[in-house]
Design an enzyme around this catalytic site. Structure first.
Site, PDB file in Angstrom:
ATOM      1  N   HIS A   1       0.802  -1.228   0.000  1.00 31.15           N
ATOM      2  CA  HIS A   1       0.000   0.000   0.000  1.00 31.15           C
ATOM      3  C   HIS A   1       0.827   1.267   0.000  1.00 31.15           C
ATOM      4  CE1 HIS A   1       0.985   0.056   4.263  1.00 31.15           C
ATOM      5  NE2 HIS A   1       0.584   1.298   4.298  1.00 31.15           N
TER       6      HIS A   1
HETATM    7  C1  UD1 Z   1      -2.159   5.551   6.102  1.00 34.63           C
HETATM    8  C2  UD1 Z   1      -0.859   5.887   6.830  1.00 34.63           C
HETATM    9  C3  UD1 Z   1       0.128   4.740   6.702  1.00 34.63           C
HETATM   10  C4  UD1 Z   1      -0.504   3.437   7.122  1.00 34.63           C
HETATM   11  C5  UD1 Z   1      -1.768   3.215   6.315  1.00 34.63           C
HETATM   12  C6  UD1 Z   1      -2.462   1.932   6.702  1.00 34.63           C
HETATM   13  C7  UD1 Z   1      -0.254   8.278   6.870  1.00 34.63           C
HETATM   14  C8  UD1 Z   1       0.694   9.275   6.328  1.00 34.63           C
HETATM   15  N1  UD1 Z   1      -0.217   7.082   6.284  1.00 34.63           N
HETATM   16  O1  UD1 Z   1      -1.852   5.512   4.725  1.00 34.63           O
HETATM   17  O2  UD1 Z   1       1.227   5.000   7.533  1.00 34.63           O
HETATM   18  O3  UD1 Z   1       0.413   2.393   6.892  1.00 34.63           O
HETATM   19  O4  UD1 Z   1      -2.657   4.304   6.559  1.00 34.63           O
HETATM   20  O5  UD1 Z   1      -3.583   1.704   5.963  1.00 34.63           O
HETATM   21  O6  UD1 Z   1      -0.994   8.576   7.774  1.00 34.63           O
HETATM   22  N2  UD1 Z   1      -9.189   5.313   1.733  1.00 34.63           N
HETATM   23  C9  UD1 Z   1     -10.411   4.691   1.657  1.00 34.63           C
HETATM   24  N3  UD1 Z   1     -11.038   4.352   2.814  1.00 34.63           N
HETATM   25  C10 UD1 Z   1     -10.517   4.624   4.039  1.00 34.63           C
HETATM   26  C11 UD1 Z   1      -9.275   5.280   4.111  1.00 34.63           C
HETATM   27  C12 UD1 Z   1      -8.612   5.617   2.955  1.00 34.63           C
HETATM   28  O7  UD1 Z   1     -10.921   4.432   0.591  1.00 34.63           O
HETATM   29  O8  UD1 Z   1     -11.154   4.276   5.056  1.00 34.63           O
HETATM   30  C13 UD1 Z   1      -8.477   5.649   0.494  1.00 34.63           C
HETATM   31  C14 UD1 Z   1      -8.695   7.078   0.087  1.00 34.63           C
HETATM   32  O9  UD1 Z   1      -8.855   7.127  -1.290  1.00 34.63           O
HETATM   33  C15 UD1 Z   1      -7.386   7.752   0.427  1.00 34.63           C
HETATM   34  C16 UD1 Z   1      -6.375   6.615   0.322  1.00 34.63           C
HETATM   35  O10 UD1 Z   1      -7.105   5.438   0.672  1.00 34.63           O
HETATM   36  O11 UD1 Z   1      -7.088   8.815  -0.410  1.00 34.63           O
HETATM   37  C17 UD1 Z   1      -5.205   6.801   1.233  1.00 34.63           C
HETATM   38  O12 UD1 Z   1      -5.635   6.973   2.582  1.00 34.63           O
HETATM   39  P1  UD1 Z   1      -4.754   7.833   3.642  1.00 34.63           P
HETATM   40  O13 UD1 Z   1      -5.332   7.771   4.983  1.00 34.63           O
HETATM   41  O14 UD1 Z   1      -4.477   9.167   3.072  1.00 34.63           O
HETATM   42  O15 UD1 Z   1      -3.365   7.105   3.666  1.00 34.63           O
HETATM   43  P2  UD1 Z   1      -2.994   5.578   3.621  1.00 34.63           P
HETATM   44  O16 UD1 Z   1      -2.356   5.305   2.322  1.00 34.63           O
HETATM   45  O17 UD1 Z   1      -4.152   4.728   4.039  1.00 34.63           O
END
Ligand code: UD1
Length: 429
Positions: free
Chosen positions: A240
């Site tokens: 991821h």
């Molecule tokens: C975050 C953490 C990372 C952790 C990961 C675990 C930071 C900088 N990064 O990264 O350290 O390893 O979580 O999962 O805080 N999204 C959904 N549903 C959700 C959440 C996110 O669809 O419930 C999608 C959204 O499109 C979003 C993307 O995932 O833009 C990324 O989510 P985000 O929370 O920004 O960062 P992660 O890549 O999940």
């Protein structure tokens, strides 16, 4: 004493759960002692507030973890959702400041290294409840880990959070050394063990009741619940990190490194929402013959006949994923926490990154840092598949980290209360 614990993203939930359980247990003991002591003043219980920033909000990325980990529902939800790092962090800063001013806790606990961690830490370090500058103690759980790679958002979050925290709870010895090297006062550093491992040890047996192996056709077909039936040889994959999945060539190279393994056994790939988006965007389903559709209950049977290939599924809940890790022949991942969990379970792990902030998993555990090129990934997989387990559990990964943390919090908060009272009585004298 009033404590706020902050959670925001998936890897926070299993790190916070044991601390909340320890507080619950402490309050039960206090209530019991209070009922028995009628003539003496009883010890006050801890008033606990759970704040969920909403960084992760999906049922699969958040709600299912609350159910699996027996977490109470959040008392306060900030509901920030997704956004750029700046937007997400800014929304949390605004929302959490209002919470602190209203609740005025004695302690704020932040865990891990996600955007919610650094945002709530920053608010806590700069808030002031009165003219004397009173603010909560800021405790960072999982302090001191360093990849020494500032291109990782999590590394920036870790360094900043550590440098503004009052209490640093460290999971492995490298963390103590890193913090000392950065000039952090040794008196604030506490080597307590790993709360993520506390959760793993509590839920390891319960994970056996998960039906995920049957749902994915990884047990020999049988009536009943399939328990006691042989489990097929399979590997588990998670990817991821933006640096791995946001670039099509890098993502393709990683998947190419898994080709031989996929010919040998099925690779189950629960894909993070970011990864799912990229797979669709880059057209990787067709190009790489990931011919299993995203798992739906009715599709699961199809994988029974599979000898190999990559089985793409939705993100799994905590107990399902734990069950999958426990029985995997090998785990390939770019996650931080999974390196630790596989070390504790004694499962060979190949980490698809150039570095790790958790060196103990390589020195004492089951982990190999493979990098992201197909040749190195394939070589690391081959090495790990022939591995005879020689790992040992890192120091203090014994299920007691949360209790140690709570002991320190109570002691330090009591000392702070006493010193404040003495200042007040001196100024009044
Ligand atoms: C975050 C953490 C990372 C952790 C990961 C675990 C930071 C900088 N990064 O990264 O350290 O390893 O979580 O999962 O805080 N999204 C959904 N549903 C959700 C959440 C996110 O669809 O419930 C999608 C959204 O499109 C979003 C993307 O995932 O833009 C990324 O989510 P985000 O929370 O920004 O960062 P992660 O890549 O999940």
């Amino acid at each position: 004493m009033k404590i706020i614990t902050v959670v925001g993203a998936r890897p926070n939930f299993m790190k916070a759960a044991p601390i909340i359980a320890a507080i619950r247990k402490y309050n039960q003991a206090v209530a019991k002692a209070g009922a028995e002591l009628t003539h003496q003043a009883s010890v006050p219980s801890i008033d606990h507030i759970l704040v969920h920033t909403g960084q992760h909000y999906d049922a699969l990325m958040s709600d299912s973890f609350f159910a699996d980990l027996n977490l109470p529902p959040p008392d306060i939800r900030l509901g920030v959702g997704s956004g750029s790092h700046a937007v997400q962090t800014a929304e949390i800063l605004k929302g959490f400041e209002a919470v602190l001013l209203r609740e005025r806790p004695d302690v704020v606990i932040v865990v891990g290294d996600v955007n919610s961690t650094v945002a709530c830490a920053l608010v806590t370090a700069k808030i002031s409840f009165d003219l004397a500058g009173t603010r909560p103690l800021l405790a960072h759980v999982e302090a001191g880990l360093r990849s020494f790679d500032r291109a990782m958002p999590e590394e920036v979050n870790r360094v900043l959070t550590d440098h503004i925290s009052d209490l640093l709870f460290v999971t492995e010895e490298s963390g103590i050394q890193n913090l000392r090297n950065e000039g952090i006062s040794p008196g604030t550093i506490h080597f307590v063990g790993n709360t993520m491992i506390d959760s793993l040890l509590v839920f390891k047996e319960r994970a056996e009741s998960s039906s995920i192996l049957d749902r994915l056709g990884l047990r020999a077909p049988a009536g009943g619940n399939g328990e006691g039936k042989p489990i097929k040889h399979y590997a588990l994959l998670t990817l991821h990190r933006p640096s791995n999945v946001d670039n099509r060539d890098t993502f393709l190279d990683i998947l190419s490194g898994l080709k031989e393994l996929a010919e040998d056994c099925p690779i189950v790939f629960p894909a993070h929402p970011r990864t799912q988006q990229r797979i669709t965007e880059f057209g990787l389903e067709l190009r790489l013959e990931i011919n299993e559709t995203k798992m739906k209950k009715e599709d699961a049977r199809d994988s029974r006949s599979r000898q190999g290939g990559i089985i793409l599924t939705e993100p799994l809940g905590y107990l399902d994923f734990l069950c999958m890790m426990k029985h995997a022949a090998l785990v390939v991942t770019d996650s931080g926490g999974i390196q630790e969990e596989t070390t504790c379970l004694g499962i060979p792990c190949v980490t698809v990154r150039e570095n790790t902030e958790r060196p103990v998993t390589v020195e004492r555990g089951t982990n190999i840092i493979a990098g992201t090129t197909k040749e190195r990934i394939a070589a690391a997989i081959q090495r790990q598949m022939g591995r005879k387990d020689g790992s040992s559990k890192p120091e203090k990964w014994d299920g007691q980290a949360a209790t140690r943390i709570l002991d320190v919090l109570i002691r330090v908060n009591n000392e702070r209360t006493v010193s404040r009272q003495s200042v007040i009585s001196q100024s009044g004298a």
